[in-house]
Design a protein around this motif. Structure first.
Motif, short mmCIF file in Angstrom:
data_model
loop_
_atom_site.label_atom_id
_atom_site.label_comp_id
_atom_site.label_asym_id
_atom_site.label_seq_id
_atom_site.Cartn_x
_atom_site.Cartn_y
_atom_site.Cartn_z
N ILE A 70 26.77 1.48 44.52
CA ILE A 70 25.96 0.27 44.76
C ILE A 70 26.68 -0.94 44.17
N ALA A 73 29.50 -1.85 46.39
CA ALA A 73 29.03 -2.38 47.67
C ALA A 73 28.55 -3.82 47.55
N PHE A 74 28.10 -4.22 46.36
CA PHE A 74 27.69 -5.61 46.16
C PHE A 74 28.84 -6.48 45.65
N GLY A 98 26.09 -4.29 50.79
CA GLY A 98 25.35 -3.78 49.64
C GLY A 98 23.94 -3.37 49.99
N TRP A 99 23.27 -4.17 50.82
CA TRP A 99 21.88 -3.86 51.17
C TRP A 99 21.80 -2.60 52.04
#
Length: 147
Positions: A70, A73-74, A98-99
């Protein structure tokens, strides 16, 4: 609620919001699902006489890996957006990365919890299992469309 508790709640909420942004509740949801998945996994193993500390440790390490996923990914979109500014290309759409990862992991945690409950002998409504399966396929198809 006492004044001290309100003050403490405000501080905690401010810290969480500054770390995770205005959608911090989604990260909290994922954390709660991690905890519930761990507990239902333990209960399933205990009911089926399959308890193993090494399996539990692997599960906890795997969950830490998901949190790292996570984070990455952000962070990737932040880097891409900065690079886009340098080379004059709008790469702001990468923020969705990210989402999508978070959504996929939330769905997977829910599915894992349901699997644990089924393996522990609970009757889980098929509509719930099928609904999560459909949501997972929709998220995956969106990801595949954007490749």
């Amino acid at each position: 609620m006492s004044e001290y508790m309100q003050w403490l709640y405000s501080i905690i909420l401010t810290i969480v919001t500054s770390l995770f942004g205005e959608h911090w509740i989604l990260f909290l949801l994922y954390l709660l699902l991690n905890i519930i998945d761990t507990l239902t996994g333990w209960a399933k193993a205990r009911i089926n006489n399959q308890e193993s500390s090494s399996v539990a440790l692997i599960g906890i390490i795997r969950k830490m890996g998901y949190w790292i996923m996570i984070l990455i990914a952000f962070l990737i979109p932040v880097g891409f957006q900065e690079l886009g500014k340098i080379i004059s290309i709008d790469l702001s759409v990468t923020i969705f990365l990210g989402w999508f990862v978070l959504a996929s992991l939330i769905i997977n945690e829910c599915r894992s919890i349901l699997e644990n409950l089924v393996d522990a002998g609970c009757k889980v409504p098929q509509i719930l299992i099928k609904g999560l399966e459909t949501a997972s396929k929709n998220i995956e198809s969106i990801g595949e469309e954007n490749e």
